[in-house]
Design a protein around this motif. Structure first.
Motif, short mmCIF file in Angstrom:
data_model
loop_
_atom_site.label_atom_id
_atom_site.label_comp_id
_atom_site.label_asym_id
_atom_site.label_seq_id
_atom_site.Cartn_x
_atom_site.Cartn_y
_atom_site.Cartn_z
N ARG A 311 0.84 -1.19 0.00
CA ARG A 311 0.00 0.00 0.00
C ARG A 311 0.88 1.25 0.00
O ARG A 311 1.91 1.30 0.68
N GLY A 312 0.46 2.26 -0.72
CA GLY A 312 1.26 3.47 -0.86
C GLY A 312 1.23 4.38 0.33
O GLY A 312 1.81 5.46 0.29
N ASN A 350 -6.46 2.86 -10.70
CA ASN A 350 -6.29 3.78 -9.57
C ASN A 350 -4.97 3.57 -8.85
O ASN A 350 -4.43 4.51 -8.25
N THR A 351 -4.44 2.36 -8.86
CA THR A 351 -3.18 2.10 -8.15
C THR A 351 -2.00 2.81 -8.80
O THR A 351 -0.92 2.88 -8.21
N ALA A 352 -2.18 3.33 -10.01
CA ALA A 352 -1.11 4.08 -10.68
C ALA A 352 -1.17 5.57 -10.34
O ALA A 352 -0.38 6.36 -10.86
N GLU A 353 -2.05 5.95 -9.44
CA GLU A 353 -2.29 7.37 -9.17
C GLU A 353 -1.04 8.07 -8.64
O GLU A 353 -0.74 9.20 -9.03
N VAL A 354 -0.30 7.41 -7.74
CA VAL A 354 0.86 8.07 -7.15
C VAL A 354 1.96 8.28 -8.20
O VAL A 354 2.57 9.35 -8.27
N ALA A 355 2.21 7.28 -9.03
CA ALA A 355 3.18 7.45 -10.12
C ALA A 355 2.72 8.56 -11.08
O ALA A 355 3.55 9.30 -11.62
N PHE A 356 1.41 8.67 -11.27
CA PHE A 356 0.86 9.75 -12.09
C PHE A 356 1.22 11.11 -11.50
O PHE A 356 1.63 12.03 -12.23
N ILE A 400 -9.77 10.38 -16.86
CA ILE A 400 -10.27 9.88 -18.14
C ILE A 400 -11.04 8.58 -17.99
O ILE A 400 -12.09 8.38 -18.61
N ALA A 401 -10.51 7.67 -17.15
CA ALA A 401 -11.10 6.33 -17.07
C ALA A 401 -11.62 6.05 -15.68
O ALA A 401 -11.02 6.45 -14.68
N ILE A 402 -12.73 5.34 -15.62
CA ILE A 402 -13.35 4.94 -14.36
C ILE A 402 -13.60 3.44 -14.44
O ILE A 402 -14.22 2.96 -15.38
N ILE A 442 -0.87 6.58 -17.63
CA ILE A 442 0.17 5.80 -16.97
C ILE A 442 -0.45 4.62 -16.24
O ILE A 442 -1.52 4.72 -15.65
N ASP A 443 0.23 3.48 -16.35
CA ASP A 443 -0.17 2.24 -15.67
C ASP A 443 0.99 1.82 -14.78
O ASP A 443 2.13 2.22 -15.00
N ASP A 444 0.71 1.00 -13.74
CA ASP A 444 1.80 0.50 -12.90
C ASP A 444 2.77 -0.34 -13.70
O ASP A 444 4.00 -0.20 -13.60
N SER A 445 2.21 -1.24 -14.48
CA SER A 445 3.02 -2.15 -15.29
C SER A 445 2.12 -2.77 -16.34
O SER A 445 0.89 -2.73 -16.23
N ILE A 446 2.73 -3.32 -17.36
CA ILE A 446 1.99 -3.98 -18.42
C ILE A 446 2.46 -5.43 -18.47
O ILE A 446 3.61 -5.69 -18.84
#
Length: 615
Positions: A311-312, A350-356, A400-402, A442-446
């Motif tokens: 968890r961030g 949503n988990t990519a929010e902090v990297a965003f 943009i995305a939900i 942005i995504d955490d990983s692909i």
């Protein structure tokens, strides 16, 4: 992670060091330990949603009375299910003895899980099985208290066959599917051995020093014995995380530092990391010590913990995720030709929010430099309107995305499933200027790229941007993991599929056949563990070439909008996350020989069309 993968389990451990009457007097409840275990598990619920379990050991129980209890659940909300059942037991007791909570001795005698030793576990299944029998803890029972053992952990082992051969045992169907069953059998074997030397006072340190070197994998494991001893142990490379806190009231350990801090309201520096190869060992009196049960090796703590799993809310992890996004900003600027006016930034999931936030901070730093340069270039030709227009310029950010719905498995037909997957995410209309704005997400990983292709790219294309740029805060995932994450099939990785496509396009199939033959030769010589041959598949190409092919693979045929993919570099990953250098899924540099065996076996499975794990 837009592609769902099964991953890290969570461990929660509490040893109460005072009588139950102390907690009633100080905290107003005899249930203090159970309440804290519940919080400690809930604060790590991100680590396991396939099931949960807990075990409790009562101290100083009269012979003939139970002292070790266990409960497990694979309900949709397993933690809540477990503690709801415990609360039901309390209410049932209160029907007949309304004031029983004011009598610690009676409560301990009547409530099964009111023990001084408590251990909880949250499970993410790596076997694709959610049967309750796979939920931790596992237990071995014996008539002698000191030979009873409950075990739970966050790990995978890649040498279970060798462990059973060591024990001279033939595993059943269930044992073949459970790494914990193998680990439990080995630790229990040495526990019985030590208990024979010191009845009901086995030397736990010696048990672990004999058992742990036999395990090939990454692990954090907790154990309780029936006579009141307990331990938490970490692998020699520190692959899986483990933290602990000690005061005169309790000893607590968990998979995440922030969970301990929040549950017990303690400072960051008060929560200590259990170091690689160490075991935290507590005796039946509550005295504890740290012991080096494995010789520490090069630290290879899992970097995915920092990118995604943990968890961030941990301040260090938060800063590292900000750094991951920030490091990507310069490369994104190159792709958009520094045109921030016509670029919108967002994130999925949503988990990519902090990297965003980190990516946006990088863009803001660039924009601020531009503002200063432009204002200085005006000299005396400054007007209030020009100055206001310049200083009010902002980075364009939109939600943009939900994520709208979780796809349910009752949809079995592939065509209908793909249609439904498209609607897992919904979009915010009216945010993009058609044919003019670039969309950066942005995504955490692909990992597999399936959700990107079947849902996200299609969805974003409906906004008609000029181009779509997908940014990954992690590098390309090229190799299987066998130390806790369920990523063991090469064909699942879009980076691997991209490299194979490039080899075929460029008439380089000989690279594939040569790798296949080399691995088969290693298998014949019982030497799969000696080297990672699959590296040869990627060697002819630069990361940028593979990224370009991945962009093609995630673009549906009907989408005509250009799609680009930008990945984090290995160098920037390590600069962002300096303490977690485990990167074998990106580089193929495995910390134990078992990793090489797994990646080579995974390639053989792929070539033979076997859709099974590599270990």
């Amino acid at each position: 992670m837009s592609d769902e993968i099964k991953h890290e389990c969570g461990l929660a451990f509490i040893r109460l060091r005072k009588p139950f009457s102390y907690y009633l007097q100080r905290y107003g409840t005899v249930m203090y330990g159970l309440n804290k275990l519940y919080l400690l598990m809930e604060k790590q619920h991100n680590r396991g949603q396939d099931g949960a379990g807990m075990a409790a050991v009562k101290l100083n129980v009269e012979p003939g009375y139970p002292f070790l209890y266990r409960t497990r659940s694979n309900a949709p909300q397993p933690i809540a299910d477990i503690f709801f059942k415990i609360s039901q037991e309390v209410r049932e007791i209160e029907k007949y003895q309304p004031d029983i909570k004011q009598h610690p001795g009676l409560m301990k005698g009547h409530l099964p899980f009111l023990g001084e030793l408590l251990m909880g576990h949250l499970r993410y299944g790596t076997q694709g099985r959610n049967d309750i029998q796979f939920c931790h803890p596992f237990i071995k029972r014996d008539t002698q208290p000191g030979r009873n053992l409950a075990l739970a952990g966050n790990f995978n082992l890649v040498n279970t066959d060798e462990l059973y051969r060591f024990l001279g045992a033939t595993p059943g169907e269930f044992e073949k599917q459970s790494d914990l069953a193998a680990m439990l059998s080995v630790i229990h074997h040495f526990l019985v051995e030590q208990d024979s030397l010191q009845p009901n006072a086995a030397d736990i340190s010696q048990v672990l020093k004999k058992a742990a070197p036999l395990f090939d994998g990454g692990f954090t494991v907790g154990g309780l014995t029936g006579n009141g001893y307990s331990f938490v142990m970490r692998d020699a490379h520190g692959i899986r995380p483990a933290y602990y806190f000690v005061n005169d009231e309790f000893i607590v350990a968990a998979s995440e530092r922030a969970a301990i801090r929040t549950t017990f309201n303690v400072g960051e520096n008060e929560v200590l990391e259990l170091m690689p190869g160490q075991a935290l060992i507590i005796d039946d009196s509550g005295a504890y010590h740290l012991d080096q049960v494995l010789e520490p090796k090069e630290r290879r703590a899992c970097s995915f913990e920092r990118i995604y799993f943990s968890r961030g809310s941990d301040e260090k992890i938060y800063r590292e995720r900000i750094a991951l996004g920030y490091h990507l900003s310069e490369r994104v600027l190159e792709y958009i030709d520094n045109n921030l006016k016509s670029t919108i930034f967002s994130y999925i999931p949503n988990t990519a929010e902090v990297a965003f936030y980190g990516l946006v901070k990088g863009m803001e730093a660039y924009l601020n430099r531009i503002k200063v340069q432009r204002i200085l270039s005006w000299g005396k030709d400054v007007t209030e309107e020009k100055l206001e227009e310049m200083i009010t310029r902002k980075i364009r950010q939109e939600k943009i995305a939900i994520k709208d719905v979780k796809l349910r498995t009752f949809i079995t037909e592939d065509s209908n499933r793909n249609e439904m997957v498209q609607h897992v995410y919904d979009i915010t209309y009216g945010t993009v200027r058609k044919g003019e704005d670039t969309l950066v997400v942005i995504d955490d990983s692909i990992v597999r790229g399936t959700t990107l292709r079947e849902s996200i790219v299609r969805m974003l294309a409906r906004l008609y941007p000029k181009q779509i740029i997908v940014v990954s805060s992690a590098p390309q995932i090229r190799y299987p993991d066998c130390y806790g994450i369920d990523m063991s099939k090469l064909g699942d990785f879009i980076a691997f599929r991209a490299a194979m496509e490039l080899l075929r396009e460029r008439k380089m199939e000989h690279v594939i056949s040569e790798a296949h033959e080399a691995i088969k030769q290693l298998e014949q010589n019982n030497a799969l563990h000696t080297e990672n041959v699959v590296r040869q598949i990627y060697k002819p190409f630069t990361p940028e070439e593979i990224s370009a092919k991945i962009a093609q693979l995630i673009t549906p045929s009907e989408v005509n909008i250009p799609v680009y993919v930008i990945y984090q570099t290995i160098e920037d990953l390590h600069e962002s996350c300096p303490t977690n250098t485990g990167d074998w899924y990106f580089t193929g540099n495995y910390p134990t020989p078992g990793g090489n065996r797994v990646v080579n076996k995974a390639f053989l499975n792929f070539m033979e069309g076997k859709n099974v794990r590599g270990y």
